[in-house]
Scaffold this active site. Sequence first.
Site, short mmCIF file in Angstrom:
data_model
loop_
_atom_site.label_atom_id
_atom_site.label_comp_id
_atom_site.label_asym_id
_atom_site.label_seq_id
_atom_site.Cartn_x
_atom_site.Cartn_y
_atom_site.Cartn_z
N ASP A 36 0.77 -1.30 0.00
CA ASP A 36 -0.08 -0.01 0.05
C ASP A 36 0.93 1.33 -0.03
O ASP A 36 1.96 1.35 0.73
CB ASP A 36 -0.93 0.00 1.11
CG ASP A 36 -1.73 1.18 1.31
OD1 ASP A 36 -2.58 1.11 0.43
OD2 ASP A 36 -1.99 1.88 2.38
N GLU A 91 1.38 -0.65 -4.92
CA GLU A 91 0.63 0.41 -5.32
C GLU A 91 1.34 1.77 -5.54
O GLU A 91 1.73 2.21 -4.59
CB GLU A 91 -0.42 0.53 -4.28
CG GLU A 91 -1.54 1.60 -4.82
CD GLU A 91 -2.46 2.64 -3.61
OE1 GLU A 91 -3.23 3.21 -3.96
OE2 GLU A 91 -1.58 2.53 -2.43
C1 GLC Z 1 -4.26 3.22 -0.46
C2 GLC Z 1 -5.45 2.54 -0.78
C3 GLC Z 1 -6.59 3.36 -0.10
C4 GLC Z 1 -6.23 3.91 1.56
C5 GLC Z 1 -4.84 4.63 1.24
C6 GLC Z 1 -4.57 4.84 2.87
O1 GLC Z 1 -4.28 4.33 -1.21
O2 GLC Z 1 -5.48 1.97 -1.95
O3 GLC Z 1 -7.80 2.81 -0.15
O4 GLC Z 1 -7.40 4.76 1.72
O5 GLC Z 1 -3.94 3.65 0.59
O6 GLC Z 1 -4.06 3.74 3.34
#
Ligand code: GLC
Length: 575
Positions: free
Chosen positions: A203, A247
């Site tokens: 993440d 991500e």
């Molecule tokens: C990432 C996730 C999102 C979340 C953020 C904070 O971007 O995809 O859903 O709110 O992290 O953890």
Amino acid sequence: MLGPGDLWYKSAAIYAINVDTFRDADGDGVGDFSGLTSRVDYLHALGVTCVWLLPFYPSPNRDNRYDVADYYGVDPRLGTLGDFVDFLRVARERGIRVMIDLVVNHTSDQHPWFQAARADRASRYRDYYVWADEPPPNAREGMVFPGVEESTWSYDDVAGAWYFHRFYRFQPDLNLANPAVREEIRKIMGFWLELGVSGFRLDAAPFLIERKGVSAAVVEARRPHTFFRYMRSFLSWRRGDAALLAEANVLPDEVEDYVGSGDKLQLLFNFYANQHLFLSLATGRAAPLVEALGALPALPPSAQWANFLRNHDELDLGRLTDDDRGACYDAFAPDVDMRLYGRGVRRRLAPMLGNDRARLELAHSLMLALPGTPVLRYGDEIGMGDDLSLPEREGVRTPMQWTRGPNGGFSTAPPERLVRPMVTGEYGPDAVNVADQQRDPGSLLNWLQRALGVRHGCPEIGWGSGRAIAVDVPSVVAIRCDWRTRHAAVVPTPVGEIGAPDGPSAVITLHNLAPEPCTVCLAASDVGPGEVTELLTDRDYGRAPDLRGEVALGPYGYRWFRIATGDDRSTGPGR
Ligand code: GLC
């Protein structure tokens, strides 16, 4: 030497699941691991080979459990650690791997580390977070959720200091420059790997390697750019075939920071292609996607793009120009309420495409044709809708619709106890559900299952090198992927020389983004010699064309072809 199965993620079809909205087995209104386990056969039949579980950890659940309060457990509302392991085992029995979300940019403010850190300046947890006596002058810049948060620094009364948070104020950022924090992350990864997960979706990856208010000299000494290499090497020691999926919505020239020379993260979400794909769908012009694919660097052989259409967040269009984003808004989010954070669209795929079956097939087919590994989001396979009356991104996180029965077969609880309300109306369970679509041979679900089957038989796309090829119709995306063999089951790795049973093979895919039919001509040099077979089409076009002449495409039509050379009669590897 590596064998065919080692880079499994190059042959994978990944499917993203929120446990709490997938299937509720105990009738309390919240989906759980038992419910998920009961649907493993469904996933298997669909063609899913890897499940990505969104956070399921104990959490105050103020951000879809991305606010973690305990990295070593399962939220009791979703089951127990035993239920999690049962799920892993059943999934493995069906050949399905499991990746889990690793959320280590921040914790929940309820995490015991933060509670200890704020309570006592001398606590060993104080330096787990990023503090300041005064917020820096740029505190009002760089919020991930502008409009909801106004600053990246908040004052904590108990701590008597300001703390840094990229995301919501209840998600204090961890100080990754602190070796003790890295040690915690190592332990967390080790724990879940030991239980049998095949890797992690990392993440907020870009924020793991940024500086966070620590002085440049300190940061340099702690070498943040080595962090991904450190994670990868640890992962490989603990479980050789585990993978990290980042991500990271990054520009083409930043990709190397994530994949290195093949020694950092193996998978990177292709946000860049994603937003240009939507711009292409919005405008009916191939050029944005084609140019984006051309701008992306070639990845090291062991690294891979993860392609997707929609995910659990807003459709992030932040990399487009204002005009191009405007074109996407006009097409997909005409009401201001459908937009979010000044950069994205908070709708599901089916409503964005007007529930138009031809365009839904086109979008999925195009995504499956992009070089890399496809990632699907639960519910998109049946064309689920959204609920824009829910705040921010919650509208795309409604319960899975299994049947046309009460609560769409998601739960037996009274509707008011559901974790989120069921979608109603045009996209409600009466119109959109798994059971009806399973029975209907012409359904979107059955189409996608078939398309995934075709895709699984195309190692050229998952393993090969892909490039857009020029065609004479502006609405047509043409992609050619080349690999050593057409046989998915005996895919040789790019690292070890295992003889292929046949000659080189290519897949050429054509997608017409326009509502009018057209005829394209491919350059003979782009097609080359070889026998042409048609693999997937949107309609019956008659006999497979030669490809070196004219090729017809219907409105929003698509056609996949294989061009195989070599002698397929020879047997076995190693000849
Ligand atoms: C990432 C996730 C999102 C979340 C953020 C904070 O971007 O995809 O859903 O709110 O992290 O953890």
